[in-house]
Scaffold this active site. Structure first.
Site, PDB file in Angstrom:
ATOM      1  N   LYS A  59      62.852  73.784   0.629  1.00 44.41           N
ATOM      2  CA  LYS A  59      63.953  73.650   1.603  1.00 44.41           C
ATOM      3  C   LYS A  59      63.537  74.195   2.959  1.00 44.41           C
ATOM      4  O   LYS A  59      63.715  73.538   3.988  1.00 44.41           O
ATOM      5  CB  LYS A  59      65.169  74.431   1.081  1.00 44.41           C
ATOM      6  CG  LYS A  59      66.214  74.740   2.148  1.00 44.41           C
ATOM      7  CD  LYS A  59      67.375  75.518   1.604  1.00 44.41           C
ATOM      8  CE  LYS A  59      67.242  77.012   1.624  1.00 44.41           C
ATOM      9  NZ  LYS A  59      67.483  77.651   2.926  1.00 44.41           N
ATOM     10  N   ASN A  60      62.989  75.419   2.948  1.00 45.74           N
ATOM     11  CA  ASN A  60      62.734  76.090   4.222  1.00 45.74           C
ATOM     12  C   ASN A  60      61.543  75.514   4.977  1.00 45.74           C
ATOM     13  O   ASN A  60      61.294  75.893   6.110  1.00 45.74           O
ATOM     14  CB  ASN A  60      62.568  77.597   4.012  1.00 45.74           C
ATOM     15  CG  ASN A  60      63.902  78.229   3.656  1.00 45.74           C
ATOM     16  OD1 ASN A  60      64.953  77.600   3.811  1.00 45.74           O
ATOM     17  ND2 ASN A  60      63.872  79.459   3.171  1.00 45.74           N
ATOM     18  N   ARG A 145      72.416  77.175   9.377  1.00 42.91           N
ATOM     19  CA  ARG A 145      71.835  78.032  10.397  1.00 42.91           C
ATOM     20  C   ARG A 145      70.488  77.501  10.887  1.00 42.91           C
ATOM     21  O   ARG A 145      70.142  77.612  12.062  1.00 42.91           O
ATOM     22  CB  ARG A 145      71.653  79.434   9.783  1.00 42.91           C
ATOM     23  CG  ARG A 145      71.443  80.482  10.784  1.00 42.91           C
ATOM     24  CD  ARG A 145      70.920  81.751  10.202  1.00 42.91           C
ATOM     25  NE  ARG A 145      69.910  82.258  11.096  1.00 42.91           N
ATOM     26  CZ  ARG A 145      70.178  82.932  12.186  1.00 42.91           C
ATOM     27  NH1 ARG A 145      71.400  83.241  12.501  1.00 42.91           N
ATOM     28  NH2 ARG A 145      69.216  83.316  12.988  1.00 42.91           N
ATOM     29  N   ASP A 169      75.609  85.656   8.688  1.00 40.42           N
ATOM     30  CA  ASP A 169      76.099  85.050   7.450  1.00 40.42           C
ATOM     31  C   ASP A 169      76.130  86.075   6.325  1.00 40.42           C
ATOM     32  O   ASP A 169      76.017  87.277   6.575  1.00 40.42           O
ATOM     33  CB  ASP A 169      75.315  83.796   7.075  1.00 40.42           C
ATOM     34  CG  ASP A 169      73.850  84.084   6.803  1.00 40.42           C
ATOM     35  OD1 ASP A 169      73.523  85.256   6.548  1.00 40.42           O
ATOM     36  OD2 ASP A 169      73.057  83.148   6.836  1.00 40.42           O
ATOM     37  N   ASP A 358      63.995  86.451  -0.389  1.00 40.41           N
ATOM     38  CA  ASP A 358      64.827  85.465  -1.099  1.00 40.41           C
ATOM     39  C   ASP A 358      64.757  85.634  -2.614  1.00 40.41           C
ATOM     40  O   ASP A 358      65.541  85.034  -3.345  1.00 40.41           O
ATOM     41  CB  ASP A 358      64.405  84.041  -0.711  1.00 40.41           C
ATOM     42  CG  ASP A 358      64.778  83.733   0.730  1.00 40.41           C
ATOM     43  OD1 ASP A 358      65.678  84.398   1.260  1.00 40.41           O
ATOM     44  OD2 ASP A 358      64.157  82.832   1.319  1.00 40.41           O
TER      45      ASP A 358
HETATM   46  N1  EPU Z   1      65.596  88.424  13.602  1.00 48.60           N
HETATM   47  C1  EPU Z   1      66.011  88.997  14.771  1.00 48.60           C
HETATM   48  N2  EPU Z   1      65.840  88.289  15.925  1.00 48.60           N
HETATM   49  C2  EPU Z   1      65.291  87.046  15.945  1.00 48.60           C
HETATM   50  C3  EPU Z   1      64.876  86.465  14.735  1.00 48.60           C
HETATM   51  C4  EPU Z   1      65.046  87.185  13.567  1.00 48.60           C
HETATM   52  O1  EPU Z   1      66.513  90.108  14.795  1.00 48.60           O
HETATM   53  O2  EPU Z   1      65.158  86.466  17.031  1.00 48.60           O
HETATM   54  C5  EPU Z   1      65.769  89.190  12.359  1.00 48.60           C
HETATM   55  C6  EPU Z   1      66.793  88.541  11.438  1.00 48.60           C
HETATM   56  O3  EPU Z   1      68.103  88.939  11.781  1.00 48.60           O
HETATM   57  C7  EPU Z   1      66.349  89.027  10.086  1.00 48.60           C
HETATM   58  C8  EPU Z   1      64.833  89.132  10.220  1.00 48.60           C
HETATM   59  O4  EPU Z   1      64.564  89.160  11.627  1.00 48.60           O
HETATM   60  O5  EPU Z   1      66.890  90.287   9.859  1.00 48.60           O
HETATM   61  C9  EPU Z   1      64.059  87.994   9.592  1.00 48.60           C
HETATM   62  O6  EPU Z   1      64.466  86.775  10.126  1.00 48.60           O
HETATM   63  P1  EPU Z   1      63.557  85.470  10.126  1.00 48.60           P
HETATM   64  O7  EPU Z   1      63.660  84.874  11.492  1.00 48.60           O
HETATM   65  O8  EPU Z   1      62.207  85.758   9.592  1.00 48.60           O
HETATM   66  O9  EPU Z   1      64.320  84.574   9.080  1.00 48.60           O
HETATM   67  P2  EPU Z   1      64.952  83.143   9.294  1.00 48.60           P
HETATM   68  O10 EPU Z   1      63.974  82.247   9.959  1.00 48.60           O
HETATM   69  O11 EPU Z   1      66.303  83.258   9.881  1.00 48.60           O
HETATM   70  C10 EPU Z   1      64.003  82.196   7.058  1.00 48.60           C
HETATM   71  C11 EPU Z   1      64.567  81.536   5.837  1.00 48.60           C
HETATM   72  C12 EPU Z   1      65.309  82.555   4.994  1.00 48.60           C
HETATM   73  C13 EPU Z   1      64.340  83.649   4.600  1.00 48.60           C
HETATM   74  C14 EPU Z   1      63.743  84.279   5.867  1.00 48.60           C
HETATM   75  C15 EPU Z   1      62.715  85.343   5.586  1.00 48.60           C
HETATM   76  C16 EPU Z   1      65.011  79.310   6.613  1.00 48.60           C
HETATM   77  C17 EPU Z   1      66.006  78.255   6.900  1.00 48.60           C
HETATM   78  N3  EPU Z   1      65.478  80.485   6.238  1.00 48.60           N
HETATM   79  O12 EPU Z   1      65.118  82.689   7.800  1.00 48.60           O
HETATM   80  O13 EPU Z   1      65.722  81.866   3.818  1.00 48.60           O
HETATM   81  O14 EPU Z   1      65.021  84.621   3.867  1.00 48.60           O
HETATM   82  O15 EPU Z   1      63.118  83.255   6.666  1.00 48.60           O
HETATM   83  O16 EPU Z   1      61.695  84.830   4.829  1.00 48.60           O
HETATM   84  O17 EPU Z   1      63.815  79.088   6.691  1.00 48.60           O
HETATM   85  C18 EPU Z   1      67.219  81.167   2.138  1.00 48.60           C
HETATM   86  O18 EPU Z   1      66.500  80.183   1.965  1.00 48.60           O
HETATM   87  O19 EPU Z   1      68.146  81.451   1.333  1.00 48.60           O
HETATM   88  C19 EPU Z   1      66.983  82.028   3.290  1.00 48.60           C
HETATM   89  C20 EPU Z   1      67.881  82.895   3.730  1.00 48.60           C
END
Ligand code: EPU
Length: 479
Positions: A59-60, A145, A169, A358
């Site tokens: 998915k991601n 998101r 979320d 995750d």
């Molecule tokens: N963060 C910030 N500022 C930013 C970006 C991120 O503070 O500009 C913080 C976030 O709030 C969080 C942390 O950094 O606390 C990690 O965020 P990251 O950007 O790495 O995660 P994401 O891209 O929002 C993706 C996956 C998540 C997975 C995380 C970590 C997708 C759609 N989502 O999220 O997957 O947990 O990376 O590996 O790719 C899921 O699939 O259920 C899921 C939540």
């Protein structure tokens, strides 16, 4: 009490001009159940998983690959795309940006067609116009998101983009500061109004040196997608190293982008004037694979997982070995067998190659039935333990303090009605129910549909007695 069984319709909506009356972008929109019915999955406890399960594309990764298609006008084809709600929503996001989006039979097909005969993966054909739209509205962004990942490619293509701010979320607050600061370094002027992020670069983006405060997956992806069409060279330091990052870099390279360092902490990108459309196969879903690995260990089962390189799960599989499991790896497959009660192990979540956040609900589930006490530490999301209360309803002995949880294992949990609060918590609760006495009913399983193509069919294929149905939503009486 009996409930009528209802398998939700995850049919991907056709474009409005192809005659679809109403876009059905998720289970909540589909079917003919009463308005206030919710989807539930019931499992019988004292179960043991045994057999083979094939895992389709991540998915991601697929969500971001679909966004990356925006970078090249023409026909992009992405295969091994999981048949889940989030992908349907991303298809709708792209349609609203003027793309033609069609889902077709996968090539090669899912080797393990689900029990109802429907494949768990498809290929998506995305026809990208010369000038895609530049706005993504809140009604879709709030449901997905990941739609924020159109920010980078649209800014690169159009020089202007307006995307609804997705907000936080159920797993915690989720910032965008690193996405925004990185794009600003590349020359974008970013503002916010009425719940939208607005980014403008009328003279185009230019290369920049960017150091991320944290290896954010989403920020790395957005910045790479912006940099591939920027003037000059971009260096992203402290970049995320997840297999999904390597996957998007591989797709972009196939489109003609010049990227080096994928899978390391430093990405170097030299911008090119334009990209060409591509055909690309999505990498296997390591989180789904990890879910089955933990489920095998928790139920003292024996499961072979295909479709995902075991190297994507090195730390997680190593934990299962420390817990007493036998793990065999071969090519893109691995087998997990657990003969005795698992031993307690400590787990710390970290960006890749660390233990994936995750899989935290599965780690807590394992700890809840292990012999001894486990300390589980979450370092990525501030709200990830919110689901622990539901796990405690199943009899798990969990004490949380900030980003730590101390879990004392019990040989058996106790079946109860519980509620899924997000994708991974939902899957973790269903699996925990397999280790309980009696029946566990997990409600709000539309969350699980967002990330697992056919969880029920896969459970059945692994020998589990499971039923999917609906139940009336309890009215919220809180004042
Ligand atoms: N963060 C910030 N500022 C930013 C970006 C991120 O503070 O500009 C913080 C976030 O709030 C969080 C942390 O950094 O606390 C990690 O965020 P990251 O950007 O790495 O995660 P994401 O891209 O929002 C993706 C996956 C998540 C997975 C995380 C970590 C997708 C759609 N989502 O999220 O997957 O947990 O990376 O590996 O790719 C899921 O699939 O259920 C899921 C939540």
């Amino acid at each position: 009490m009996t409930h009528s069984l209802r398998i939700p319709d995850l049919t991907i909506p056709a474009r409005p001009d192809q005659g679809t009356a109403r876009p059905a972008v998720g289970p909540g929109d589909a079917g003919d159940a009463a308005i206030n019915d919710i989807d539930v999955i019931r499992v019988a406890g004292e179960a043991r998983l045994a057999g083979t399960v094939h895992v389709v594309g991540a998915k991601n990764s697929a969500l971001k690959l679909m966004a990356a298609a925006l970078l090249a006008p023409g026909r992009n084809v992405i295969t091994n795309v999981p048949r889940i709600t989030d992908i349907a929503i991303m298809g709708e996001v792209l349609r609203r940006l003027g793309c033609g989006v069609r889902f077709e039979a996968d090539d090669p097909p899912d080797p393990m067609i689900a029990r109802d005969g429907s494949p768990r993966s498809r290929q998506v054909i995305i026809d990208v116009p010369e000038e895609p739209g530049a706005e993504a509205d809140y009604d879709l962004v709030r449901r997905l998101r990941a739609s924020i990942c159109v920010l980078g490619p649209l800014l690169a293509r159009r020089g202007y983009v307006r995307v609804a701010h997705p907000g936080g979320d159920a797993i915690g607050s989720r910032g965008l500061d690193m996405h925004i600061a990185g794009l600003a370094r590349m020359g974008a002027v970013i503002s916010g109004e009425h719940g939208f992020v607005i980014a403008e670069a009328p003279d185009g983006l230019h290369g920049a040196e960017i150091v991320l405060d944290f290896p954010s997956v989403g920020a790395t992806e957005n910045l790479v997608m912006a940099a591939v069409l920027a003037r000059g060279a971009t260096v992203i330091d402290n970049a995320a190293r997840e297999p999904e990052i390597v996957d998007i870099c591989a797709m972009l390279s196939g489109m003609g982008a010049r990227i080096s360092g994928a899978g390391t902490s430093t990405l170097r990108i030299i911008g090119v004037p334009e990209l060409r459309p591509v055909r690309h196969a999505t990498v296997g879903d390591r989180i789904v694979a990890g879910t089955w690995a933990f489920a095998a260990a928790m139920t003292r089962g024996d499961v072979t997982v295909t479709g995902v390189p075991p190297a994507f799960l090195e730390v997680a599989l190593d934990k299962l070995v420390s817990a007493g499991g036998l793990v065999e790896t071969r090519g893109d497959a691995f087998r997990v067998r657990m003969d005795d009660r698992p031993k307690a192990v400590d787990v710390v979540t970290l960006p890749f190659p660390g233990f994936a956040t995750d899989l935290l609900p599965m780690a807590i589930g394992l700890a809840a039935v292990s012999d001894g006490a486990s300390l589980i530490t979450e370092n990525i999301f501030d709200g990830r333990f919110m689901f622990a209360n539901e796990m405690m309803r199943l009899g798990a002995d969990i004490k949380t303090d900030g980003h730590h949880a101390l879990v004392c294992g019990h040989e058996r949990l106790s079946g109860a009605p519980v509620r899924a609060t997000d994708i991974r918590a939902g899957a973790g609760l269903i699996i925990a129910g397999l280790c309980a006495d009696g029946v566990t009913e997990v409600s709000h399983v539309h969350h699980v549909d967002r990330g697992y193509p056919d969880f029920v069919a896969d459970l059945r294929a692994l020998g589990i007695e499971v039923e999917r149905g609906t139940a009336p939503e309890e009215p919220d009486l809180a004042i």
